[in-house]
Design a protein around this motif. Structure first.
Motif, PDB file in Angstrom:
ATOM      1  N   HIS A 160       0.864  -1.202   0.000  1.00  0.00           N
ATOM      2  CA  HIS A 160       0.000   0.000   0.000  1.00  0.00           C
ATOM      3  C   HIS A 160       0.884   1.230   0.000  1.00  0.00           C
ATOM      4  N   THR A 161       1.094   1.787  -1.184  1.00  0.00           N
ATOM      5  CA  THR A 161       1.895   3.012  -1.295  1.00  0.00           C
ATOM      6  C   THR A 161       0.925   4.167  -1.440  1.00  0.00           C
ATOM      7  N   ASP A 171       1.277  -1.616  10.560  1.00  0.00           N
ATOM      8  CA  ASP A 171       1.344  -2.989  10.021  1.00  0.00           C
ATOM      9  C   ASP A 171       2.198  -3.866  10.933  1.00  0.00           C
ATOM     10  N   SER A 172       3.365  -3.327  11.310  1.00  0.00           N
ATOM     11  CA  SER A 172       4.319  -4.124  12.094  1.00  0.00           C
ATOM     12  C   SER A 172       3.744  -4.503  13.447  1.00  0.00           C
ATOM     13  N   ASP A 197      -8.831  -2.327   4.965  1.00  0.00           N
ATOM     14  CA  ASP A 197      -9.736  -1.171   4.866  1.00  0.00           C
ATOM     15  C   ASP A 197      -9.061   0.117   5.333  1.00  0.00           C
ATOM     16  N   ARG A 198      -8.287  -0.006   6.400  1.00  0.00           N
ATOM     17  CA  ARG A 198      -7.595   1.176   6.932  1.00  0.00           C
ATOM     18  C   ARG A 198      -6.576   1.716   5.907  1.00  0.00           C
ATOM     19  N   CYS A 199      -5.820   0.803   5.301  1.00  0.00           N
ATOM     20  CA  CYS A 199      -4.820   1.232   4.312  1.00  0.00           C
ATOM     21  C   CYS A 199      -5.517   1.791   3.065  1.00  0.00           C
TER      22      CYS A 199
END
Ligand SMILES: Cc1cc2nc3c(=O)[nH]c(=O)nc-3n(C[C@H](O)[C@H](O)[C@H](O)COP(=O)(O)OP(=O)(O)OC[C@H]3O[C@@H](n4cnc5c(N)ncnc54)[C@H](O)[C@@H]3O)c2cc1C
Length: 369
Positions: free
Chosen positions: A285-286, A301-302, A328-330
């Motif tokens: 997701h960029t 994410d981590s 969804d958040r990304c």
């Protein structure tokens, strides 16, 4: 658990710290011989600060960066039109922190080292073989690692993505160019300000990152013309900054080491994993930088990945669930940023729309992970 993380950017370093913090043996490989993040600086918003806090890294970032409780939204002359006051999510802590990429990199590498991670610069993955109960990973230094999970954190042009998700879409340009450069901070420039020059002249940001330095960015339409020769970049950047007032004339002549690039975005559809290999950060997701959230998503994410892997031994199922939990958040950040970029190029009939959308999305992102 033994984990191999590919790429020592913000996603890979925080993944290594989070996994090691949960008791994993971690090998972190980085293609570059020296771990030196490029670019002048970035802003960490409230939810990423919450995620950094959960990894024990917030204090170091606050020490090295500069807190901002407010952002001045100005017209091109520098007259303040609105002051944004995003809420903090941590009692007694700022709502956002600006920090140079080098300083953030130093904080992250120190944390990686302290976590006991086996950090291997100048090393990359040459082949991955998922055997079902383990993954055998051939490395460019001639060794083979046998691990329970592989985390691909190798950024926008991820080779891990090409290896495990070869049908993933390519990054897409959004039609904008960004110019960025560090500069020494004049004492009177203390606030983070953004100046809007309209679709033609673009938008400028002046962001103090420490007592001694700041960075300046300018977003403009990508007109597809040839980039200036590197020797001419600083002069071309100063030329573009000339129509702007406020803090800009105080810093324009001091910009140096200018970077200019076209913006791209990417949202890989689920799944974000195959078998025991998962992708995190920009590799899946960029986002364009309008929400200033790409590093933030990588850190989140981590934290989530380490949490879910600690809860269940069924690694392939956990990794599929990780993608479902994060998608969804990304998507919200990537799609909102792209929309804001479109409005910067073609302003909407209602000029209050971008501010309303940004406020709504920041409120959504403030919810617990
Ligand atoms: C102009 C601009 C401004 C931005 N501003 C902000 C901001 O203010 N706030 C914010 O939160 N985000 C911002 N971002 C987004 C942010 O920079 C990225 O989201 C973030 O760097 C992603 O981290 P990452 O670790 O996933 O990838 P990267 O930072 O790209 O790191 C990937 C790492 O993997 C290494 N690597 C690559 N290939 C291999 C390989 N095959 N083997 C081993 N290693 C490999 C690379 O050398 C690198 O160290 C901005 C982005 C841009 C373009």
């Amino acid at each position: 658990m033994r984990a191999l993380v590919v790429g020592a950017g913000p996603a890979g370093c925080t993944a290594a710290v989070a996994l090691a913090g949960r008791g994993a043996d971690v090998v972190l490989v980085e293609a570059h011989p020296v771990i030196r993040p490029s670019g002048p600086g970035l802003v960490l918003q409230s939810a990423p600060l919450r995620a950094l806090d959960s990894l024990g890294l917030l204090e170091a970032c606050l020490e090295r960066g500069r807190a901002h409780e407010e952002i001045d939204l100005c017209d091109a002359s520098g007259t303040v039109r609105t002051v944004l006051r995003p809420p903090s999510l941590l009692e007694g802590r700022p709502a956002s922190v600006a920090i140079s990429r080098a300083a953030l990199g130093e904080v992250l590498v120190a944390a990686v080292t302290a976590s006991g991670t086996d950090l291997r610069p100048a090393t990359t993955v040459t082949a991955l073989a998922d055997r079902g109960d383990r993954v055998e990973v051939r490395l460019s230094d001639g060794t083979t690692e046998v691990v329970d999970v592989v985390v691909g954190a190798d950024g926008l042009h991820s080779r891990t993505r090409a290896l495990v998700l070869p049908a993933a879409p390519e990054p897409r340009p959004n039609g904008q160019l960004i110019w960025r450069a560090p500069a020494p901070r004049p004492p009177e420039v203390t606030r983070y300000s953004m100046l809007d020059g309209g679709p033609e002249r673009g938008k400028v940001g002046v962001v103090p990152v420490s007592d001694s330095s700041l960075y300046v960015w300018l977003l403009e339409p990508d007109r597809g013309v040839e980039r200036p020769h590197p020797d001419r970049l600083a002069a071309a950047f100063r030329e573009r900054l000339r129509p702007f007032g406020g803090a800009v004339p105080l810093v324009a002549d001091r910009v140096d080491d200018v970077d200019v690039r076209s913006l791209q975005s990417l949202l890989v559809p689920l799944p974000w994993s195959r078998g025991r290999t998962v992708l995190v950060g920009d590799a899946v997701h960029t986002t364009t930088p309008q929400m200033a959230y790409g590093v933030g998503l990588a850190i989140e994410d981590s934290v989530v990945l380490a949490d879910v892997l600690a809860e269940d031994d069924d690694v392939p199922a956990v990794l599929l669930g990780f993608g479902e939990r994060r998608f969804d958040r990304c998507r919200l950040v990537v799609e909102t940023s792209v929309r804001l970029g479109e409005w910067e190029q073609r302003p909407p009939a209602d000029p209050a729309l971008p501010g309303r959308l940004t406020g709504r999305v920041l409120a959504e992102l403030a919810r617990p992970l």
